[in-house]
Design a protein around this motif. Structure first.
Motif: not given
Length: 214
Positions: A121-123, A129-130, A134-136
């Motif tokens: 996952x990336x920024x 998704x806003x 989300x990465x965590x």
């Protein structure tokens, strides 16, 4: 084991502040298409890829995400996620994507695909998704989806069967690779048994094992 293609999705050009490349453009927004799509060794015909230093290429020609895993996220976030919402080219049904063995091969329509590595996952994904954390959350959930290599080119359409036609004996799964590289470094030695794992990932595992030994 046979599943099926729930959706084939290709990326449109999205310009946003969160987009990954220097031009501010991303191809993470994949949209379902009705007609069969031709899969080449370098990706899908008509699929926009923005930041090619991190996306695309033979080892990341196709990205697949399980519809069952998407449903979990819908419930967790309390909102609908359409096919392609994870940036995936293939939304699958009745395929254990996280449990796929590195190097296993899928016959899909006219195409032969080979599982290469999990998605990190990336920024850009978080921005799309806003969801700032989300990465965590994606890392903790550990259902990353699969990158695949196109071994035999051809067309794939909605409803095509997905049949696992070869599974390497080493047994190293996509989920194990993801967890080894994120939250469970004790799994790193397992990665070296997977000969089909792309060399940059194997080198990362060797480097981390060397650092921990030192």
């Amino acid at each position: 084991m046979t599943g099926r293609v729930a959706s084939v999705n290709v990326g449109i050009v999205t310009e946003a502040a969160w987009a990954g490349d220097a031009s501010g453009r991303s191809g993470i927004d994949k949209r379902p298409v009705e007609a069969p799509v031709f899969f080449r060794t370098d990706g899908l015909v008509g699929d926009f890829i923005g930041e090619r230093s991190h996306h695309g290429g033979p080892d990341q020609a196709v990205y697949a995400y399980a519809g069952e895993d998407a449903a979990w996220w819908e419930a967790d976030l309390g909102r609908a996620i359409r096919p392609g919402g994870f940036g995936e080219n293939l939304t699958t049904h009745a395929v254990d994507v996280t449990g796929a063995v590195i190097g296993e091969q899928w016959a899909v329509g006219e195409v032969l695909l080979q599982v290469t590595k999990p998605r990190t996952p990336c920024t850009t994904f978080a921005g799309f998704w806003g969801v700032p954390d989300l990465i965590k959350r994606f890392t903790a959930r550990a259902t990353p989806g699969a990158y695949l290599r196109v071994v035999r080119e051809g067309a794939v359409g909605v409803g095509d069967p997905i049949e696992i036609v070869h599974r390497p004996a080493h047994g190293v799964t996509l989920g194990e690779v993801f967890r080894a590289l994120t939250l469970e470094p004790a799994l790193l030695p397992r990665l070296l048994a997977a000969d089909d794992l792309p060399e940059p990932v194997r080198e990362k595992a060797r480097r981390r094992l060397g650092e921990s030994a030192g």
